[in-house]
Motif scaffolding. Sequence first.
Motif, mmCIF file in Angstrom:
data_model
loop_
_atom_site.group_PDB
_atom_site.id
_atom_site.type_symbol
_atom_site.label_atom_id
_atom_site.label_comp_id
_atom_site.label_asym_id
_atom_site.label_seq_id
_atom_site.Cartn_x
_atom_site.Cartn_y
_atom_site.Cartn_z
ATOM 1 N N LEU A 101 0.832 -1.208 0.000
ATOM 2 C CA LEU A 101 0.000 0.000 0.000
ATOM 3 C C LEU A 101 0.867 1.260 0.000
ATOM 4 O O LEU A 101 0.562 2.226 -0.703
ATOM 5 C CB LEU A 101 -0.950 -0.004 1.196
ATOM 6 N N SER A 102 1.939 1.236 0.744
ATOM 7 C CA SER A 102 2.856 2.367 0.779
ATOM 8 C C SER A 102 3.517 2.569 -0.589
ATOM 9 O O SER A 102 3.645 3.701 -1.068
ATOM 10 C CB SER A 102 3.913 2.131 1.861
ATOM 11 N N SER A 105 1.024 4.038 -3.005
ATOM 12 C CA SER A 105 0.816 5.449 -2.689
ATOM 13 C C SER A 105 1.958 6.303 -3.234
ATOM 14 O O SER A 105 1.733 7.322 -3.886
ATOM 15 C CB SER A 105 0.703 5.628 -1.172
ATOM 16 N N LYS A 108 1.732 6.304 -7.095
ATOM 17 C CA LYS A 108 0.416 6.621 -7.680
ATOM 18 C C LYS A 108 -0.128 5.464 -8.522
ATOM 19 O O LYS A 108 -0.672 5.653 -9.606
ATOM 20 C CB LYS A 108 0.490 7.897 -8.532
ATOM 21 N N TYR A 110 -2.475 1.807 -8.871
ATOM 22 C CA TYR A 110 -3.644 1.092 -8.363
ATOM 23 C C TYR A 110 -3.256 -0.358 -8.097
ATOM 24 O O TYR A 110 -2.426 -0.933 -8.807
ATOM 25 C CB TYR A 110 -4.793 1.118 -9.368
ATOM 26 N N ASP A 134 -6.537 0.185 2.925
ATOM 27 C CA ASP A 134 -6.206 1.298 2.035
ATOM 28 C C ASP A 134 -6.908 2.580 2.479
ATOM 29 O O ASP A 134 -8.122 2.631 2.576
ATOM 30 C CB ASP A 134 -6.627 0.935 0.611
ATOM 31 N N GLU A 135 -6.132 3.612 2.713
ATOM 32 C CA GLU A 135 -6.690 4.901 3.128
ATOM 33 C C GLU A 135 -6.683 5.923 1.995
ATOM 34 O O GLU A 135 -7.037 7.079 2.194
ATOM 35 C CB GLU A 135 -5.910 5.440 4.330
ATOM 36 N N GLU A 136 -6.264 5.498 0.775
ATOM 37 C CA GLU A 136 -6.108 6.436 -0.333
ATOM 38 C C GLU A 136 -6.910 6.087 -1.583
ATOM 39 O O GLU A 136 -6.653 6.645 -2.645
ATOM 40 C CB GLU A 136 -4.632 6.546 -0.702
ATOM 41 N N ASN A 137 -7.842 5.155 -1.508
ATOM 42 C CA ASN A 137 -8.646 4.770 -2.684
ATOM 43 C C ASN A 137 -7.770 4.287 -3.837
ATOM 44 O O ASN A 137 -7.961 4.662 -4.987
ATOM 45 C CB ASN A 137 -9.514 5.943 -3.161
ATOM 46 N N ARG A 138 -6.785 3.423 -3.536
ATOM 47 C CA ARG A 138 -5.883 2.908 -4.562
ATOM 48 C C ARG A 138 -6.129 1.423 -4.842
ATOM 49 O O ARG A 138 -5.452 0.834 -5.670
ATOM 50 C CB ARG A 138 -4.431 3.111 -4.121
ATOM 51 N N THR A 139 -7.059 0.794 -4.117
ATOM 52 C CA THR A 139 -7.259 -0.652 -4.243
ATOM 53 C C THR A 139 -8.595 -0.983 -4.888
ATOM 54 O O THR A 139 -9.630 -0.436 -4.512
ATOM 55 C CB THR A 139 -7.177 -1.327 -2.866
#
Length: 168
Positions: A101-102, A105, A108, A110, A134-139
């Motif tokens: 996840l890091s 992020s 940038k 997905y 995921d706290e950034e809507n990347r998954t």
Amino acid sequence: RGIKCESEQVMIVSGSLQSLYLIGSVILNPTDQVVLENPTFPNVHSIFKSLRAAIEGIPVDEDGLKVSKIKSRNAKLIHTTPSGHYPSSVMLSMNRRKELLSWASAHKSYIIENEYEHEVSNYYNHLPSLFELDEENRTIFMGTFNRLLHPSVRIGYLVLPHPLIQPV
């Protein structure tokens, strides 16, 4: 699975291949980089190859996808099977989930979280999904019912992050 989402984030599809095709068609341009576990499902590789993506295969060890081995700095997509790598059945550890996840992020990217048999292989050994962490809507979370119900049931689903709802 601990997935908190709204109904508009859920899309019903005719299986995992349609999911991958839809995601790839929306996110990728020819020659864009995609990171895949190596080995992975042959059909996953075929979908991204047909979309003319540049594929980087990353090895898997006892903790799952070796995030530190990703060389691509421009990968738009990372496909992973965190609840049970295909074909080894290795589960992505909590530390690697956070590391992935890091990485996504920072670059940038997905992540496609392919939970193709979570209900079968991880009934007792539960780790939170990448989507949940995921706290950034990347998954992008994807699953099917063919392992749970019957292999001929070609119904699947996607849970999309908010930025991808309209394009997909």
